[in-house]
Design an enzyme around this catalytic site. Structure first.
Site, short mmCIF file in Angstrom:
data_model
loop_
_atom_site.label_atom_id
_atom_site.label_comp_id
_atom_site.label_asym_id
_atom_site.label_seq_id
_atom_site.Cartn_x
_atom_site.Cartn_y
_atom_site.Cartn_z
CB THR A 34 -44.35 -22.46 66.96
OG1 THR A 34 -44.08 -22.32 65.62
CG2 THR A 34 -45.88 -22.81 67.11
CB VAL A 81 -38.59 -14.29 68.32
CG1 VAL A 81 -38.90 -12.95 68.69
CG2 VAL A 81 -36.97 -14.20 68.30
CB SER A 106 -45.74 -24.66 63.43
OG SER A 106 -44.50 -24.79 63.19
NE ARG A 144 -35.17 -5.05 61.95
CZ ARG A 144 -34.53 -6.43 62.24
NH1 ARG A 144 -33.22 -6.47 61.46
NH2 ARG A 144 -35.03 -7.27 63.04
CB CYS A 203 -31.07 -9.20 68.33
SG CYS A 203 -30.10 -10.08 67.18
CB SER A 224 -31.09 -18.63 70.87
OG SER A 224 -30.33 -17.27 71.51
N PRO A 246 -18.45 -33.31 64.10
CG PRO A 246 -18.00 -30.93 64.43
CD PRO A 246 -17.33 -32.46 64.38
CG HIS A 255 -26.79 -11.23 70.43
ND1 HIS A 255 -26.61 -12.51 70.47
CD2 HIS A 255 -27.54 -10.68 69.52
CE1 HIS A 255 -27.31 -12.94 69.83
NE2 HIS A 255 -27.92 -11.86 68.73
CG ASN A 291 -29.86 -13.62 71.68
OD1 ASN A 291 -29.78 -13.92 72.69
ND2 ASN A 291 -30.63 -14.58 70.69
#
Lengths: 346, 346
Positions: free
Chosen positions: B13, B16, B42, B101, B130, B160, B183, B250, B324
């Site tokens: 959800t 990505v 979710s 990674r 990304c 995002s 803001p 990006h 991205n």
């Protein structure tokens, strides 16, 4: 000349002109008379200065009679046609366009870097490009102490650098996109170029027109002006200039190499902390670094994210932010006027 | 294993995860069964896949029974706790978090660059960060043909990348600022870090947390992952990662130095035009260059603004843009799954 001055602002109703008037007011520059000029279209407008209403008049040769200091920010064409007349009438011109910047007879001045170049002026003094000014303010104290070999910069430039109408268009585009509509684009990247792209929620890697070498004119300004201001005609400078959806405050990611060895990021921070016109904002552990929203309305150049490159002993990275309408334009111009007074050149 | 697969998406959800499901659909990946997992919060949500409603279930060890390929994108903690179980149950894990990674036993794969590294996998394959992926796709064909000595990059990263809620917050901030209000900021730059700054009409030079060396973790990912993917452990890489108010796509300003002399920008363009996964958009005279708004929803990496540095014969600048959420995440993960099939590793 007296100790108070007849000052003219040409382009008084533009984004930079407005800030020039505000900055003259805030700095309490000794003004005996303020003449505000603009295009025919804008003449007749009223502008407040120290509580007094001044009517904007059309920029014309004869209006420069008796002017001591003329601040120009109405585009290169206006500067080219009117600045020589202003000089002929005895004014010192501080020109915020690119018209005279690379003229060898015109000093290109950032007071923190090369104030003494004002001594050689012949009537016109050029105010450098916004993105150049904040970069040289940050680089000069580093060059002085540690030497400087090369600079590679990528910019994140605010929309106000393209004028008030570009900002209004960005607001309209933002509103449209927030409502799921297609944005209209008629101004950026370059008003008179062929194609236009929305800047809202976008990044445009073109500021000013392209040169034959693949660089834009904005990038060439950063390269050539930096060399001229720093008196380093052979300094290696690479630049990529990008417009981003920010209203005010240009940001720059700057990689630079110094000459001296065994220098730490902390050594450079110490030098920058004491340098004129710089506010160091560099405490990563507290998430403190310069931000364009924080730099808006401030005169200083903000420097942070200073760190040694992980591969090159002589290489460092930093993040430099400043209000493009103030230090990048209006404030640097008024600062030049203050330097002229200090050096008794006006 | 058969020619159709039981695929699981963990984090179905999220920003990505949603794109993973869309990409599996678009690529018509041979799926016999699709299991969608997410956090307890979710679970129960319904997601459409090829016109069929699938109910999202809570990510749990036992749900990996019979799964052939598991795409993880639910954060490093979830990957660390569940990926080994998925492997134990016989699944191949393609993990889109930073959890594995840099593990020497885990291939870190961008199919255009190092597809063959998949041969050595031991159950888990890592999908790179990304910002790294799009950079190595652009650099690899250049390295192959001309050699590569160093890279200095400054990024312009979309919101995002920090998730759907960060995008929603940017929209709210934009609306507030357009109405002249202050803001609110509760997510960026890093959800769990101490300070938060608005991203609307701003640029934040922090993505992920700071390391002791002054670089952020995002910057270290670009440095270390690039070296691992390109099999160049000594490659000089410098990075400054910046978040800007863009939704998807990006952008990267990349300076690089090659080994071979007498190479022109046109030589490099010729190589890039034929390289896999790249769309060359590089006609300055027509104002054509990559833009994040144009890259949104596209799988390719877009390259433009290629030009020789004016001082360094071996130095070049370019501008690289990619979605991205697609090549930077979902598409590269699905592409790894496609490569696993092609290499008969699944």
């Amino acid at each position: 000349m007296g100790s108070t001055y007849h000052v003219a602002v040409v382009g008084a109703t533009g984004a930079v002109g407005e800030q020039m008037i505000r900055t003259l007011e805030e700095r309490n520059f000794p003004i005996s008379r303020l003449t505000l000029m603009a295009s025919k279209r804008s003449s007749g407008k009223k502008v407040l200065f120290k509580g007094e209403e001044i009517t904007v008049i059309e920029a014309k040769e004869e209006h420069f009679k008796d002017v001591d200091i003329a601040l120009f920010s109405a585009g290169g064409t206006v500067s080219k046609s009117l600045a020589p007349h202003a000089v002929k009438h005895g004014a010192v011109v501080i020109d915020n366009t690119s018209a005279y910047r690379m003229d060898p007879n015109v000093p290109l001045v950032v007071p923190e870097v090369n104030e003494q170049d004002l001594m050689k002026h012949q009537g016109i003094i050029a105010n450098p490009n916004c993105s150049t000014i904040q970069m040289v303010v940050a680089l000069e104290p580093i060059r002085k102490k540690f030497g400087l070999k090369r600079v590679i910069t990528s910019t994140y430039q605010a929309v106000s650098g393209a004028g008030t109408r570009a900002v209004d268009e960005m607001y309209m585009q933002s509103k449209a996109m927030l409502e799921g509509e297609k944005p209209e684009a008629n101004i950026l990247p370059v008003k008179n170029d062929n194609k236009h792209y929305p800047i809202a929620f976008n990044a445009i890697p073109q500021i000013d027109v392209f040169q034959d070498n693949g660089f834009t004119f904005e990038e060439m300004k950063m390269i050539n002006e930096t060399r001229k201001i720093m008196h380093m005609p052979k300094l290696k400078v690479g630049a990529t200039c990008v417009r981003i959806p920010v209203v005010r405050g240009h940001s720059e990611s700057i990689y630079f190499e110094i000459e001296q060895s065994n220098v730490t990021a902390e050594d450079i921070r110490t030098v920058l902390a004491d340098a004129p016109g710089i506010t160091l904002v560099d405490r990563p552990s507290e998430q403190l670094y310069p931000l364009p929203l924080d730099a808006t309305g401030q005169r200083d150049v903000f420097v942070g994210r200073l760190r040694n490159d992980l591969d090159d002993e002589f290489g460092f990275h930093m993040w430099v932010v400043s209000d493009n309408l103030l230090k990048g334009a209006a404030w640097n111009s008024v600062q030049i006027a203050e330097s002229l007074r200090k050096l008794e050149l006006v």
